[in-house]
Design a protein around this motif. Structure first.
Motif, short mmCIF file in Angstrom:
data_model
loop_
_atom_site.label_atom_id
_atom_site.label_comp_id
_atom_site.label_asym_id
_atom_site.label_seq_id
_atom_site.Cartn_x
_atom_site.Cartn_y
_atom_site.Cartn_z
N LYS A 24 77.67 25.97 12.22
CA LYS A 24 77.44 26.29 13.86
C LYS A 24 77.70 25.36 14.70
O LYS A 24 78.64 25.55 15.85
CB LYS A 24 75.78 26.63 14.01
CG LYS A 24 75.61 27.12 15.26
CD LYS A 24 74.04 27.29 15.40
CE LYS A 24 73.82 27.75 17.04
NZ LYS A 24 72.35 28.10 16.93
N CYS A 84 81.76 24.85 15.08
CA CYS A 84 82.34 26.19 15.76
C CYS A 84 82.38 25.80 17.18
O CYS A 84 83.11 26.05 17.83
CB CYS A 84 81.82 27.59 15.27
SG CYS A 84 82.26 28.13 13.60
N GLN A 85 81.16 25.16 17.68
CA GLN A 85 80.93 25.02 18.97
C GLN A 85 81.69 23.89 19.73
O GLN A 85 82.46 23.89 20.47
CB GLN A 85 79.33 24.66 19.36
CG GLN A 85 78.47 25.63 19.03
CD GLN A 85 76.94 25.27 19.22
OE1 GLN A 85 76.62 24.19 19.43
NE2 GLN A 85 76.11 26.19 19.25
N LYS A 136 85.14 25.32 19.57
CA LYS A 136 85.27 26.52 20.52
C LYS A 136 85.86 27.59 19.69
O LYS A 136 86.77 28.26 20.35
CB LYS A 136 86.14 26.12 21.77
CG LYS A 136 85.55 24.97 22.51
CD LYS A 136 86.32 24.60 23.81
CE LYS A 136 85.60 23.59 24.59
NZ LYS A 136 85.34 22.31 24.12
N THR A 137 85.27 28.04 18.74
CA THR A 137 85.55 29.29 17.90
C THR A 137 84.37 29.86 17.31
O THR A 137 83.31 29.32 17.49
CB THR A 137 86.57 28.86 16.73
OG1 THR A 137 85.68 28.09 15.77
CG2 THR A 137 87.73 28.05 17.14
N ASP A 138 84.40 31.13 17.01
CA ASP A 138 83.39 31.89 16.66
C ASP A 138 83.08 31.58 15.03
O ASP A 138 84.20 31.15 14.45
CB ASP A 138 83.50 33.46 16.73
CG ASP A 138 84.77 33.86 16.21
OD1 ASP A 138 84.82 34.16 14.75
OD2 ASP A 138 85.74 33.90 16.59
N LEU A 139 81.86 32.00 14.63
CA LEU A 139 81.49 31.85 13.32
C LEU A 139 82.39 32.21 12.24
O LEU A 139 82.50 31.59 11.10
CB LEU A 139 80.10 32.20 13.30
CG LEU A 139 79.00 31.21 13.49
CD1 LEU A 139 77.50 31.98 13.28
CD2 LEU A 139 78.87 29.96 12.82
N GLY A 140 83.02 33.40 12.31
CA GLY A 140 83.71 33.90 11.49
C GLY A 140 85.12 33.25 11.15
O GLY A 140 85.84 33.52 10.13
N SER A 141 85.61 32.29 12.05
CA SER A 141 86.85 31.50 11.81
C SER A 141 86.59 30.24 10.88
O SER A 141 87.64 29.68 10.35
CB SER A 141 87.38 31.03 13.30
OG SER A 141 86.31 30.00 13.70
#
Length: 252
Positions: free
Chosen positions: A125, A128-129, A132-137
């Motif tokens: 998590k 991803c922060q 600057k991407t979503d969790l799915g990436s």
């Protein structure tokens, strides 16, 4: 009276065995050659597949994991080196190198909060922060592959399971079964008391306190004495939900 085989008979038998052995060796060689040819063909097809789906492999975490699994079946490790065909095709080694550097940054930034022990899902998590991407990436498999490459640093990076959680350790701390049992127990509420540990594991007070104080000394626990019942709570940030403090530390 049964006649024993003569010298000629023994020589014929030996010659026959040699012929069978040679035939067996030839069959084995043919099979090996065929398998090597098939593997070479498959690797060639794998490279073509990688060229065709380069964008999906880099952007889609599930697709990337499936690609790694295909590679493993034919003995190909795209992460073995930043040089060569896979680096040229995908730049995938650079992806995991960058991810590894970011994992080190986050582990160092959150160490004062969690003592160098962080939940794998929490790490994902924060990554991803940071990216600057979503969790799915980004998948847990991506994190595990990047961490496996950090072991060459010899600085204690390791992943181990405690109950249903996977924890990432970034400091060379030795945890025994007592410590792992306490960490698993703490997953229910985020904390434990001496009394809870005694009851759960049928331990003596001394054994419970010794294990808890060791975890406290290692920086993996925090104490809370502000309760009406007078019972000390040992909180474990590594198995609780993320706090705003850890998130802000990791972002910086």
């Amino acid at each position: 009276m049964r006649r024993r085989p003569g010298i000629a008979g023994l020589q014929n038998a030996a010659a026959t065995r040699d012929k069978f052995r040679l035939v067996g060796e030839n069959v084995a060689k043919v099979r090996t050659d065929v398998m090597q040819e098939q593997l070479a063909t498959f690797r060639s097809q794998l490279e073509e597949f990688a060229r065709k789906h380069k964008s999906d492999i880099r952007k889609n975490s599930v697709f990337r994991q499936q690609f790694h699994e295909m590679c493993a079946k034919v003995g190909v490790d795209p992460l073995a080196s930043n040089k060569g065909v896979w680096a040229e095709l995908l730049g995938i080694g650079d992806f995991y190198y960058e991810l590894g550097v970011q994992i080190v940054d986050i582990c160092i930034a959150t160490r004062s909060h969690n003592g160098g022990l962080i939940d794998l899902l929490e790490l994902r998590k924060l990554l991803c922060q940071k990216r600057k991407t979503d969790l799915g990436s980004l998948s847990s498999d991506d994190c595990l592959r990047a961490i496996s490459k950090l072991k060459v640093l010899g600085s204690g990076f390791e992943v181990f399971s405690v109950g249903k959680k996977k924890l990432v350790r970034s400091v060379p701390t030795e945890l025994n079964k007592d410590h792992n049992g306490i960490l698993e127990l703490a997953q229910a509420k985020g904390y434990v008391t001496v009394e809870q540990v005694e009851k759960e594991f049928s331990w003596s007070t001394g054994r419970a306190i010794d294990a808890l104080e060791t975890l406290l000394k290692e920086g993996l626990a925090m104490i809370d004495d502000g309760h009406r019942d007078g019972k000390r709570r040992y909180w474990f940030p590594c198995v609780t939900l993320s706090s705003d403090a850890s998130v802000s530390e990791a972002k910086s």
